[in-house]
Design an enzyme around this catalytic site. Structure first.
Site, PDB file in Angstrom:
ATOM      1  N   ASP A  36      30.602  46.489  -4.455  1.00  0.00           N
ATOM      2  CA  ASP A  36      30.408  45.040  -4.525  1.00  0.00           C
ATOM      3  C   ASP A  36      30.447  44.461  -3.118  1.00  0.00           C
ATOM      4  OD1 ASP A  36      30.453  42.588  -6.488  1.00  0.00           O
ATOM      5  OD2 ASP A  36      31.829  42.103  -4.848  1.00  0.00           O
ATOM      6  N   TYR A  41      30.621  38.798   3.674  1.00  0.00           N
ATOM      7  CA  TYR A  41      31.688  39.721   4.051  1.00  0.00           C
ATOM      8  C   TYR A  41      31.517  40.230   5.483  1.00  0.00           C
ATOM      9  CZ  TYR A  41      32.539  39.797  -1.008  1.00  0.00           C
ATOM     10  OH  TYR A  41      32.778  39.447  -2.309  1.00  0.00           O
ATOM     11  N   LYS A  70      25.257  39.375  -2.580  1.00  0.00           N
ATOM     12  CA  LYS A  70      25.344  37.971  -2.992  1.00  0.00           C
ATOM     13  C   LYS A  70      24.638  37.049  -2.007  1.00  0.00           C
ATOM     14  CE  LYS A  70      29.910  39.046  -4.872  1.00  0.00           C
ATOM     15  NZ  LYS A  70      30.198  40.229  -4.031  1.00  0.00           N
ATOM     16  N   HIS A 103      26.545  33.394  -4.771  1.00  0.00           N
ATOM     17  CA  HIS A 103      27.957  33.597  -4.437  1.00  0.00           C
ATOM     18  C   HIS A 103      28.830  32.434  -4.894  1.00  0.00           C
ATOM     19  CE1 HIS A 103      30.610  35.887  -1.330  1.00  0.00           C
ATOM     20  NE2 HIS A 103      31.321  35.453  -2.336  1.00  0.00           N
ATOM     21  N   ASN A 161      31.487  32.455  -9.709  1.00  0.00           N
ATOM     22  CA  ASN A 161      32.271  31.226  -9.580  1.00  0.00           C
ATOM     23  C   ASN A 161      31.689  30.041 -10.343  1.00  0.00           C
ATOM     24  OD1 ASN A 161      34.308  32.302  -7.610  1.00  0.00           O
ATOM     25  ND2 ASN A 161      32.478  32.558  -6.351  1.00  0.00           N
ATOM     26  N   LEU A 211      43.779  42.291  -9.202  1.00  0.00           N
ATOM     27  CA  LEU A 211      45.226  42.460  -9.040  1.00  0.00           C
ATOM     28  C   LEU A 211      45.905  41.157  -8.621  1.00  0.00           C
ATOM     29  CD1 LEU A 211      45.291  45.956  -7.292  1.00  0.00           C
ATOM     30  CD2 LEU A 211      45.686  45.431  -9.708  1.00  0.00           C
ATOM     31  N   GLY A 212      45.151  40.072  -8.628  1.00  0.00           N
ATOM     32  CA  GLY A 212      45.740  38.760  -8.368  1.00  0.00           C
ATOM     33  C   GLY A 212      46.112  38.538  -6.918  1.00  0.00           C
ATOM     34  N   GLN A 214      47.570  40.058  -4.651  1.00  0.00           N
ATOM     35  CA  GLN A 214      47.506  41.126  -3.646  1.00  0.00           C
ATOM     36  C   GLN A 214      46.390  40.890  -2.620  1.00  0.00           C
ATOM     37  OE1 GLN A 214      50.512  42.066  -5.502  1.00  0.00           O
ATOM     38  NE2 GLN A 214      49.994  43.685  -4.072  1.00  0.00           N
ATOM     39  N   SER A 215      45.285  40.291  -3.067  1.00  0.00           N
ATOM     40  CA  SER A 215      44.151  40.079  -2.173  1.00  0.00           C
ATOM     41  C   SER A 215      44.382  38.953  -1.174  1.00  0.00           C
ATOM     42  CB  SER A 215      42.898  39.749  -2.993  1.00  0.00           C
ATOM     43  OG  SER A 215      42.540  40.814  -3.844  1.00  0.00           O
ATOM     44  N   LYS A 263      39.959  46.456  -4.167  1.00  0.00           N
ATOM     45  CA  LYS A 263      39.639  46.826  -2.783  1.00  0.00           C
ATOM     46  C   LYS A 263      40.835  47.518  -2.151  1.00  0.00           C
ATOM     47  CE  LYS A 263      40.525  45.385   1.661  1.00  0.00           C
ATOM     48  NZ  LYS A 263      41.763  44.878   2.293  1.00  0.00           N
ATOM     49  N   ASN A 273      43.320  53.721  -8.251  1.00  0.00           N
ATOM     50  CA  ASN A 273      42.616  52.642  -8.943  1.00  0.00           C
ATOM     51  C   ASN A 273      41.558  53.166  -9.908  1.00  0.00           C
ATOM     52  OD1 ASN A 273      44.149  50.756  -7.548  1.00  0.00           O
ATOM     53  ND2 ASN A 273      42.580  50.348  -6.005  1.00  0.00           N
TER      54      ASN A 273
END
Length: 317
Positions: A36, A41, A70, A103, A161, A211-212, A214-215, A263, A273
């Site tokens: 992805d 990025y 994106k 995006h 989004n 994972l919420g 964590q990023s 990631k 993962n």
């Protein structure tokens, strides 16, 4: 037979450019086949280098890979959509994308590729202008995305989004239906109404930041105590199944029918993962983890755009 997107992908957001190529090769060695990416990025050239290296080493073929990119906000005008897509294709070193997504439902004034790439959020960083909105309706951008499919530059198109209102609107005019909705979702933001709405239209979901928090620690957009990994239902399930907390949360995401794109740059985490196919959460465990929902959104333009770019621009109520 149409290619099917693997439910566990590899997210490329926030991977340093100097680490990206080697990380992509290592991820392919670990078993990832779904990547992805995004223009924003800033590492698509290096991503392409990693893909090319893995193919040259015989680790994988292009047909075995699912590559998503994106369309950035500054390329929403119909005359710039193909230009942006071709730039990603060139950087990634591929002739066709498996999936191309809008995006954000935010149109910003065009910044030529020669001026600055990726353009990011601020129109003129030197002048500290903040975000400069462009008067481009989403239906015009979508029509240009459909043209990419017609030309064979991308196999499928979708959106990121979007809220339920935008999904209803999109489905009222789409000639080619969106093949994917990518949104933030994790046990603290279950997005059940949105996921159900998309499902009613037959639109699959990819959950980013599965994972919420964590990023977002490194961006100061989340606090350590907001990690779902230490919550009681997750810990209990992890102990019961002999898995890590992260594996339980990713399993919850896949088991509820969403794809997930974690990631990491660590080989051991890559393998961890991916290792979620050999157990299943019970209905009680699934319900307990879903009950953790706090509607806590970490990636919210209504917050970070004003704090970082001096522009208040919410897209969620």
């Amino acid at each position: 037979m149409p290619k099917i997107m693997p439910p566990i992908g590899f997210g490329l957001w926030k991977i340093p450019r100097e680490d990206t190529a080697a990380t992509v090769v290592e991820a392919i060695r670990a078993g990832y086949r779904h990547f992805d990416s995004a223009a924003d990025y800033g590492n698509e050239i290096e991503t392409g280098q990693g893909i090319a290296q893995a193919i040259s080493e015989g680790l994988v073929t292009r047909d075995e890979l699912w590559i998503t990119s994106k369309l950035w906000n500054t390329f929403h005008a119909p005359e710039h959509v193909e230009e942006a897509c071709r730039k990603s294709l060139s950087d990634l070193g591929v002739e066709q994308l498996d999936l191309y997504l809008i995006h954000f439902p935010i149109a910003l004034e065009y910044v030529p590729i020669a001026t600055r790439y990726p353009p990011e959020w601020v129109h003129d960083p030197a002048a500290n202008t903040g975000m400069k909105l462009a008067k481009v309706p989403l239906h015009a951008t979508w029509a240009a995305m459909e043209a990419l499919v017609d030309k064979g530059l991308v196999k499928q198109i979708g959106v990121c989004n979007y809220n339920t209102g935008l999904i209803h609107d999109l489905m009222s005019y789409a000639r080619i239906a969106p093949a994917m909705l990518q949104v933030e979702s994790h046990p603290f933001l279950t997005q059940e109404k949105l996921i159900r709405c998309a499902g009613a239209y037959g639109i699959p979901i990819t959950a980013f930041s599965p994972l919420g928090a964590q990023s977002y620690f490194e961006l100061d957009m989340a606090k350590k105590e907001e990690s779902v990994l230490g919550s009681a239902p997750v810990m209990v399930a992890a102990q019961a199944h002999g898995k890590t907390a992260a594996q339980v949360v990713l399993r919850w995401g896949v088991q509820r029918g969403t794809a997930v794109i974690p990631k990491t740059t660590k080989p051991e985490r890559m393998r961890e993962n991916l290792g979620i196919d050999d157990f299943e959460l019970s209905q009680v465990e699934m319900a307990a983890i879903s009950a953790l929902n706090q509607d806590r959104r970490f990636n919210d333009p209504g917050l970070f755009a004003e704090a970082a770019f001096g522009t208040f621009h919410p897209i969620y109520d």
